[in-house]
Motif scaffolding. Sequence first.
Motif, PDB file in Angstrom:
ATOM      1  N   LYS A   1      -5.100 -10.076  16.483  1.00  0.00           N
ATOM      2  CA  LYS A   1      -3.987 -10.231  15.544  1.00  0.00           C
ATOM      3  C   LYS A   1      -4.383  -9.820  14.128  1.00  0.00           C
ATOM      4  CE  LYS A   1      -1.744 -13.976  18.120  1.00  0.00           C
ATOM      5  NZ  LYS A   1      -1.251 -15.383  18.061  1.00  0.00           N
ATOM      6  N   LYS A   2      -5.616 -10.058  13.789  1.00  0.00           N
ATOM      7  CA  LYS A   2      -6.079  -9.693  12.448  1.00  0.00           C
ATOM      8  C   LYS A   2      -6.077  -8.181  12.258  1.00  0.00           C
ATOM      9  CE  LYS A   2      -9.926 -10.499   9.268  1.00  0.00           C
ATOM     10  NZ  LYS A   2     -11.275 -11.124   9.107  1.00  0.00           N
ATOM     11  N   MET A   3      -6.524  -7.450  13.265  1.00  0.00           N
ATOM     12  CA  MET A   3      -6.531  -5.990  13.178  1.00  0.00           C
ATOM     13  C   MET A   3      -5.107  -5.438  13.150  1.00  0.00           C
ATOM     14  SD  MET A   3      -9.607  -5.130  15.857  1.00  0.00           S
ATOM     15  CE  MET A   3      -9.293  -3.376  15.764  1.00  0.00           C
ATOM     16  N   ASP A   4      -4.229  -6.079  13.934  1.00  0.00           N
ATOM     17  CA  ASP A   4      -2.848  -5.614  13.969  1.00  0.00           C
ATOM     18  C   ASP A   4      -2.152  -5.851  12.635  1.00  0.00           C
ATOM     19  OD1 ASP A   4      -0.820  -4.355  15.201  1.00  0.00           O
ATOM     20  OD2 ASP A   4      -0.248  -5.989  16.538  1.00  0.00           O
ATOM     21  N   ALA A   5      -2.428  -6.988  12.016  1.00  0.00           N
ATOM     22  CA  ALA A   5      -1.815  -7.276  10.714  1.00  0.00           C
ATOM     23  C   ALA A   5      -2.385  -6.369   9.628  1.00  0.00           C
ATOM     24  CB  ALA A   5      -2.041  -8.738  10.351  1.00  0.00           C
ATOM     25  N   ALA A   6      -3.646  -5.970   9.773  1.00  0.00           N
ATOM     26  CA  ALA A   6      -4.255  -5.097   8.773  1.00  0.00           C
ATOM     27  C   ALA A   6      -3.609  -3.714   8.764  1.00  0.00           C
ATOM     28  CB  ALA A   6      -5.759  -4.960   9.040  1.00  0.00           C
ATOM     29  N   VAL A   7      -3.058  -3.298   9.908  1.00  0.00           N
ATOM     30  CA  VAL A   7      -2.392  -1.992   9.978  1.00  0.00           C
ATOM     31  C   VAL A   7      -1.154  -1.978   9.076  1.00  0.00           C
ATOM     32  CG1 VAL A   7      -1.164  -0.403  11.488  1.00  0.00           C
ATOM     33  CG2 VAL A   7      -3.249  -1.510  12.284  1.00  0.00           C
ATOM     34  N   VAL A   8      -0.338  -3.031   9.179  1.00  0.00           N
ATOM     35  CA  VAL A   8       0.872  -3.111   8.357  1.00  0.00           C
ATOM     36  C   VAL A   8       0.517  -3.191   6.883  1.00  0.00           C
ATOM     37  CG1 VAL A   8       2.980  -4.423   7.942  1.00  0.00           C
ATOM     38  CG2 VAL A   8       2.069  -4.236  10.266  1.00  0.00           C
ATOM     39  N   THR A   9      -0.485  -3.992   6.561  1.00  0.00           N
ATOM     40  CA  THR A   9      -0.907  -4.122   5.165  1.00  0.00           C
ATOM     41  C   THR A   9      -1.433  -2.802   4.619  1.00  0.00           C
ATOM     42  OG1 THR A   9      -1.501  -6.426   5.605  1.00  0.00           O
ATOM     43  CG2 THR A   9      -2.375  -5.433   3.591  1.00  0.00           C
ATOM     44  N   ASN A  10      -2.193  -2.071   5.446  1.00  0.00           N
ATOM     45  CA  ASN A  10      -2.754  -0.801   4.994  1.00  0.00           C
ATOM     46  C   ASN A  10      -1.667   0.236   4.752  1.00  0.00           C
ATOM     47  OD1 ASN A  10      -5.177   1.029   4.654  1.00  0.00           O
ATOM     48  ND2 ASN A  10      -4.157   2.059   6.361  1.00  0.00           N
ATOM     49  N   ARG A  11      -0.638   0.241   5.588  1.00  0.00           N
ATOM     50  CA  ARG A  11       0.465   1.186   5.381  1.00  0.00           C
ATOM     51  C   ARG A  11       1.182   0.913   4.062  1.00  0.00           C
ATOM     52  NH1 ARG A  11       3.341   1.032  11.382  1.00  0.00           N
ATOM     53  NH2 ARG A  11       1.622   2.001  12.552  1.00  0.00           N
ATOM     54  N   GLN A  12       1.446  -0.361   3.802  1.00  0.00           N
ATOM     55  CA  GLN A  12       2.139  -0.714   2.573  1.00  0.00           C
ATOM     56  C   GLN A  12       1.294  -0.375   1.344  1.00  0.00           C
ATOM     57  OE1 GLN A  12       5.226  -1.694   2.575  1.00  0.00           O
ATOM     58  NE2 GLN A  12       5.500  -2.180   4.740  1.00  0.00           N
ATOM     59  N   SER A  13       0.015  -0.678   1.402  1.00  0.00           N
ATOM     60  CA  SER A  13      -0.861  -0.393   0.260  1.00  0.00           C
ATOM     61  C   SER A  13      -1.061   1.108   0.069  1.00  0.00           C
ATOM     62  CB  SER A  13      -2.218  -1.080   0.454  1.00  0.00           C
ATOM     63  OG  SER A  13      -2.865  -0.600   1.625  1.00  0.00           O
ATOM     64  N   TYR A  14      -1.106   1.860   1.174  1.00  0.00           N
ATOM     65  CA  TYR A  14      -1.248   3.316   1.075  1.00  0.00           C
ATOM     66  C   TYR A  14      -0.038   3.934   0.383  1.00  0.00           C
ATOM     67  CZ  TYR A  14      -2.046   8.165   2.530  1.00  0.00           C
ATOM     68  OH  TYR A  14      -2.239   9.528   2.540  1.00  0.00           O
ATOM     69  N   LEU A  15       1.158   3.479   0.758  1.00  0.00           N
ATOM     70  CA  LEU A  15       2.374   3.973   0.115  1.00  0.00           C
ATOM     71  C   LEU A  15       2.417   3.574  -1.350  1.00  0.00           C
ATOM     72  CD1 LEU A  15       5.163   5.285   0.184  1.00  0.00           C
ATOM     73  CD2 LEU A  15       6.081   3.122   1.052  1.00  0.00           C
ATOM     74  N   GLN A  16       2.050   2.344  -1.617  1.00  0.00           N
ATOM     75  CA  GLN A  16       2.081   1.870  -3.006  1.00  0.00           C
ATOM     76  C   GLN A  16       1.090   2.635  -3.875  1.00  0.00           C
ATOM     77  OE1 GLN A  16       1.279  -2.305  -3.323  1.00  0.00           O
ATOM     78  NE2 GLN A  16       1.661  -2.404  -5.531  1.00  0.00           N
ATOM     79  N   THR A  17      -0.112   2.856  -3.375  1.00  0.00           N
ATOM     80  CA  THR A  17      -1.112   3.591  -4.140  1.00  0.00           C
ATOM     81  C   THR A  17      -0.688   5.034  -4.372  1.00  0.00           C
ATOM     82  OG1 THR A  17      -2.850   2.208  -3.179  1.00  0.00           O
ATOM     83  CG2 THR A  17      -3.536   4.265  -4.203  1.00  0.00           C
ATOM     84  N   THR A  18      -0.110   5.649  -3.339  1.00  0.00           N
ATOM     85  CA  THR A  18       0.338   7.037  -3.472  1.00  0.00           C
ATOM     86  C   THR A  18       1.441   7.165  -4.510  1.00  0.00           C
ATOM     87  OG1 THR A  18      -0.208   7.394  -1.135  1.00  0.00           O
ATOM     88  CG2 THR A  18       1.162   9.047  -2.210  1.00  0.00           C
ATOM     89  N   VAL A  19       2.374   6.220  -4.515  1.00  0.00           N
ATOM     90  CA  VAL A  19       3.474   6.257  -5.480  1.00  0.00           C
ATOM     91  C   VAL A  19       2.960   6.001  -6.894  1.00  0.00           C
ATOM     92  CG1 VAL A  19       5.618   5.124  -6.184  1.00  0.00           C
ATOM     93  CG2 VAL A  19       5.215   5.639  -3.770  1.00  0.00           C
ATOM     94  N   GLN A  20       2.025   5.082  -7.029  1.00  0.00           N
ATOM     95  CA  GLN A  20       1.471   4.788  -8.354  1.00  0.00           C
ATOM     96  C   GLN A  20       0.745   6.001  -8.939  1.00  0.00           C
ATOM     97  OE1 GLN A  20      -0.958   1.304  -7.816  1.00  0.00           O
ATOM     98  NE2 GLN A  20       0.781  -0.107  -7.840  1.00  0.00           N
ATOM     99  N   ASN A  21       0.085   6.754  -8.098  1.00  0.00           N
ATOM    100  CA  ASN A  21      -0.657   7.931  -8.568  1.00  0.00           C
ATOM    101  C   ASN A  21       0.190   9.206  -8.605  1.00  0.00           C
ATOM    102  OD1 ASN A  21      -2.979   6.352  -8.725  1.00  0.00           O
ATOM    103  ND2 ASN A  21      -3.591   6.839  -6.639  1.00  0.00           N
ATOM    104  N   LEU A  22       1.482   9.081  -8.295  1.00  0.00           N
ATOM    105  CA  LEU A  22       2.319  10.265  -8.190  1.00  0.00           C
ATOM    106  C   LEU A  22       2.489  10.964  -9.542  1.00  0.00           C
ATOM    107  CD1 LEU A  22       3.991  12.070  -6.387  1.00  0.00           C
ATOM    108  CD2 LEU A  22       5.944  10.545  -6.719  1.00  0.00           C
ATOM    109  N   ASN A  23       2.699  10.194 -10.604  1.00  0.00           N
ATOM    110  CA  ASN A  23       2.834  10.808 -11.933  1.00  0.00           C
ATOM    111  C   ASN A  23       1.573  11.577 -12.322  1.00  0.00           C
ATOM    112  OD1 ASN A  23       5.467   9.959 -12.524  1.00  0.00           O
ATOM    113  ND2 ASN A  23       4.763   7.958 -13.215  1.00  0.00           N
ATOM    114  N   LYS A  24       0.438  10.946 -12.074  1.00  0.00           N
ATOM    115  CA  LYS A  24      -0.838  11.594 -12.394  1.00  0.00           C
ATOM    116  C   LYS A  24      -1.055  12.836 -11.540  1.00  0.00           C
ATOM    117  CE  LYS A  24      -5.800  10.635 -12.589  1.00  0.00           C
ATOM    118  NZ  LYS A  24      -6.858   9.615 -12.341  1.00  0.00           N
ATOM    119  N   ASP A  25      -0.730  12.741 -10.258  1.00  0.00           N
ATOM    120  CA  ASP A  25      -0.890  13.895  -9.374  1.00  0.00           C
ATOM    121  C   ASP A  25       0.043  15.036  -9.773  1.00  0.00           C
ATOM    122  OD1 ASP A  25      -2.825  12.608  -7.905  1.00  0.00           O
ATOM    123  OD2 ASP A  25      -1.421  11.839  -6.405  1.00  0.00           O
TER     124      ASP A  25
END
Length: 387
Positions: free
Chosen positions: A91-115
């Motif tokens: 369950k821990k690995m499965d929950a980490a997948v959802v968290t990683n997707r959300q953080s990946y999207l958030q990080t990409t959007v935050q760096n979008l102006n800079k990119d």
Amino acid sequence: KQWYQRRVAITAGETAGQSTRDKDIQLSLLSPVTLYIFYCTVFHVQDKKTFRNIWDLHKRVPFIHVFGPVILPLTSFLKRHLPFCCKFVDKKMDAAVVTNRQSYLQTTVQNLNKDTVNFTAQVAAWCADLTEGFTMEGTVQTGLEKICRLLTNGILLAKNISSLVAMIMNMHSTLSKPITKNSVMCCITLLQQLKIIECVFSEKEEIFAMSVSHVIQQLTLKVLNSMENLKRKLTQDKKYSYSSLDIIAAMNLIQNCMNGCCSVPRNVICQIALEIAQQGKTMSNDDQLMFSNILQKIQIVTNFQEKVRQACDTSFIYWHRSICPVYFSYVFTNPTHATNLQYFVASLSACRTLLLAMRHMNKDTDKLKVFKKEKSTDCDSALIPLL
């Protein structure tokens, strides 16, 4: 069987260690993952270690952009085709997948102006270098190396921009997350940079075509000389074995392919032969990297017109055309940005090839008329209230 498992794990690990922004690198992950799924299905293998190693690739590549609006979550792909291996995922690995997707999207959007700023500066610098690149100052070899560098850098830059825009839009759609107006404007700015690159390539296409054969000859000469030196060292080795015959045969095959006219099948054969030639620690890491880079350059230069078209293709915007009203409203209220409107219209016109390839409507003209009427309505709805 053990060799297949070990080879899949090594290939997947090496691919994940590279830059994950390039769409080609993302798609290259599907080969070892699909091979592993086929292997486990046919032989009913349940290897916990290998499965978890491939599962952990989602930390670097949460999604793989396949085509248009289709992005493939790696973990969902494994769950769908290897349900009997899901017991290795807690369950821990499965929950980490959802968290990683959300953080990946958030990080990409935050760096979008800079990119966006960085990519815009890189495109401007590349256009300036391209203008000065055909002066052919210095030796002929230096001039050809510069032309090759400008050609490959421009195509790789366009591929990175296209992959970033497509991934951001598709992630918002797949995860059902609303996209902000600032993100929309950044994505459209990047689309405009793609069309600028395509226009510059179109202007310099004749000069590139005249230099392609000379650039390929220079690149193949480097491969032939290096292969001859490696083959000489291998034949002079006192510890000569039967495996050395396979390596020498692979080197001879590479030399024979390089001696002829470069084409896509020959490049594929060279890449396969290079995998065999790398066995037995015949080549150092620097040699392997050099050969891989040269083969990549040859593959780009050989068919650079098609590579430019693929890298600058913006037809994926058809599935995200709901952003058009936002852009039209912004442009008409900020006339200083109207100079780039032509590039946005050019990115919309790239959907024509996609629409003509569809077969679910009666006439090809109907598809174009519907799309044209829809965009005209969006434009009028943003312009008429301001009049």
